[in-house]
Design a protein around this motif. Structure first.
Motif, short mmCIF file in Angstrom:
data_model
loop_
_atom_site.label_atom_id
_atom_site.label_comp_id
_atom_site.label_asym_id
_atom_site.label_seq_id
_atom_site.Cartn_x
_atom_site.Cartn_y
_atom_site.Cartn_z
N GLY A 123 0.79 -1.22 0.00
CA GLY A 123 0.00 0.00 0.00
C GLY A 123 0.82 1.27 0.00
O GLY A 123 0.30 2.36 -0.09
N ILE A 124 2.14 1.16 0.10
CA ILE A 124 3.01 2.33 0.07
C ILE A 124 3.50 2.50 -1.36
O ILE A 124 4.20 1.65 -1.89
CB ILE A 124 4.21 2.16 1.02
CG1 ILE A 124 3.71 1.94 2.44
CG2 ILE A 124 5.13 3.36 0.94
CD1 ILE A 124 4.80 1.55 3.41
N GLY A 125 3.11 3.58 -1.99
CA GLY A 125 3.46 3.81 -3.38
C GLY A 125 4.91 4.24 -3.55
O GLY A 125 5.50 4.83 -2.66
N VAL A 126 5.46 3.95 -4.71
CA VAL A 126 6.82 4.35 -5.02
C VAL A 126 6.85 5.84 -5.35
O VAL A 126 7.78 6.55 -5.02
CB VAL A 126 7.36 3.52 -6.20
CG1 VAL A 126 8.71 4.02 -6.64
CG2 VAL A 126 7.44 2.06 -5.80
N LEU A 127 5.81 6.32 -6.03
CA LEU A 127 5.74 7.73 -6.39
C LEU A 127 5.27 8.54 -5.20
O LEU A 127 4.48 8.08 -4.39
CB LEU A 127 4.78 7.92 -7.57
CG LEU A 127 5.18 7.21 -8.86
CD1 LEU A 127 4.10 7.39 -9.91
CD2 LEU A 127 6.50 7.73 -9.37
N PRO A 128 5.72 9.80 -5.07
CA PRO A 128 5.26 10.62 -3.95
C PRO A 128 3.77 10.89 -4.05
O PRO A 128 3.21 10.97 -5.14
CB PRO A 128 6.07 11.91 -4.09
CG PRO A 128 6.80 11.83 -5.35
CD PRO A 128 6.69 10.46 -5.91
N ARG A 129 3.13 11.03 -2.91
CA ARG A 129 1.69 11.26 -2.88
C ARG A 129 1.37 12.69 -3.30
O ARG A 129 2.12 13.61 -3.01
CB ARG A 129 1.16 10.99 -1.49
CG ARG A 129 1.33 9.55 -1.05
CD ARG A 129 0.66 9.33 0.29
NE ARG A 129 0.96 8.02 0.83
CZ ARG A 129 0.32 6.91 0.52
NH1 ARG A 129 -0.66 6.94 -0.34
NH2 ARG A 129 0.66 5.76 1.08
N THR A 130 0.23 12.85 -3.96
CA THR A 130 -0.21 14.18 -4.36
C THR A 130 -0.86 14.86 -3.16
O THR A 130 -1.15 14.23 -2.13
CB THR A 130 -1.23 14.09 -5.50
OG1 THR A 130 -2.39 13.39 -5.04
CG2 THR A 130 -0.63 13.37 -6.71
N LEU A 176 -2.74 13.16 0.12
CA LEU A 176 -2.36 13.47 1.50
C LEU A 176 -3.56 14.00 2.28
O LEU A 176 -3.75 13.64 3.45
CB LEU A 176 -1.23 14.48 1.52
CG LEU A 176 0.13 13.97 1.02
CD1 LEU A 176 1.12 15.12 0.91
CD2 LEU A 176 0.66 12.89 1.93
N ALA A 177 -4.38 14.84 1.65
CA ALA A 177 -5.57 15.36 2.32
C ALA A 177 -6.54 14.24 2.63
O ALA A 177 -7.17 14.21 3.69
CB ALA A 177 -6.23 16.43 1.44
N GLU A 219 -9.27 14.98 5.38
CA GLU A 219 -9.67 16.34 5.09
C GLU A 219 -10.19 16.38 3.67
O GLU A 219 -9.88 15.53 2.86
CB GLU A 219 -8.47 17.30 5.20
CG GLU A 219 -7.83 17.34 6.55
CD GLU A 219 -6.56 18.17 6.54
OE1 GLU A 219 -6.14 18.61 5.46
OE2 GLU A 219 -5.98 18.35 7.60
N SER A 220 -10.92 17.39 3.35
CA SER A 220 -11.33 17.56 1.96
C SER A 220 -10.20 18.25 1.23
O SER A 220 -9.37 18.94 1.80
CB SER A 220 -12.61 18.40 1.87
OG SER A 220 -12.35 19.73 2.26
N ALA A 221 -10.15 18.08 -0.07
CA ALA A 221 -9.07 18.65 -0.86
C ALA A 221 -9.17 20.18 -0.89
O ALA A 221 -8.20 20.87 -1.11
CB ALA A 221 -9.10 18.10 -2.29
N GLY A 222 -10.36 20.73 -0.68
CA GLY A 222 -10.54 22.17 -0.70
C GLY A 222 -10.01 22.86 0.54
O GLY A 222 -9.61 24.02 0.51
N LYS A 223 -10.03 22.22 1.70
CA LYS A 223 -9.52 22.80 2.94
C LYS A 223 -8.00 22.73 2.94
O LYS A 223 -7.42 21.77 2.50
CB LYS A 223 -10.04 22.07 4.17
CG LYS A 223 -11.52 22.18 4.35
CD LYS A 223 -11.89 21.40 5.60
CE LYS A 223 -13.38 21.37 5.82
NZ LYS A 223 -13.74 20.56 6.97
N ALA A 224 -7.38 23.72 3.52
CA ALA A 224 -5.93 23.64 3.64
C ALA A 224 -5.46 24.45 4.81
O ALA A 224 -5.92 25.39 5.23
CB ALA A 224 -5.26 24.11 2.36
#
Length: 155
Positions: A133-140, A144-145, A150-155
């Protein structure tokens, strides 16, 4: 009428390919050292060794095997240059181009498989190189949200 090839098993083909790979690698190595290898024979030897390696190590990634073989060719050319004092650029170029052609065919086959299985998904979403479940590519940021619930709109 049955062909003699019909009685072969994949395991037997793998064992035969291992022998062919070792013999071809030794033959190419000797040809590099003695500097009798021409660009055409280098390309043919590259193709034969690449195919033999792909059959000899079915659990290894094809692109990794062909990449390692490319490095091997560069190293052999370097040793040949030290021995003879002459760098055979075209011999190296033909060898690397042959392996690049084989790699392109493998990547096209992979893309065809993805097209059959998931024709409407973005290629970035189809990354299957995960370990537990751990991807080789960095997470977007969106991934991460989502992990933080969290929702992608909140930051």
């Amino acid at each position: 009428m049955r062909s003699p090839l019909d009685s072969l098993t994949p395991g037997q083909i793998t064992r035969i390919a291992r022998v062919v790979a070792v013999v071809t690698a030794v033959g190419l190595g000797l040809a590099y050292v003695t500097n009798v290898l021409e660009p055409v024979s280098s390309g043919i030897g590259s193709f034969l060794l690449g195919c033999a390696l792909l059959l000899a190590a079915p659990r290894q990634r094809a692109t990794e095997l062909l990449g390692a073989l490319t490095v091997w060719h560069c190293f052999a050319e370097f040793l040949s240059t030290l021995q003879s004092g002459h760098f055979a650029f075209w011999r190296l170029a033909v060898s690397v181009a042959t392996l690049g052609g084989a790699m392109a065919v493998i990547r096209i086959q992979h893309l065809r498989l993805l097209t059959r299985e998931s024709p409407d998904h973005a290629l970035g979403d189809l990354d299957r190189r995960t370990v537990g479940g751990i991807g080789v590519l960095p997470r977007t940021d969106a991934q991460l949200a989502e992990l933080r619930r969290e929702s992608a709109g909140k930051a």
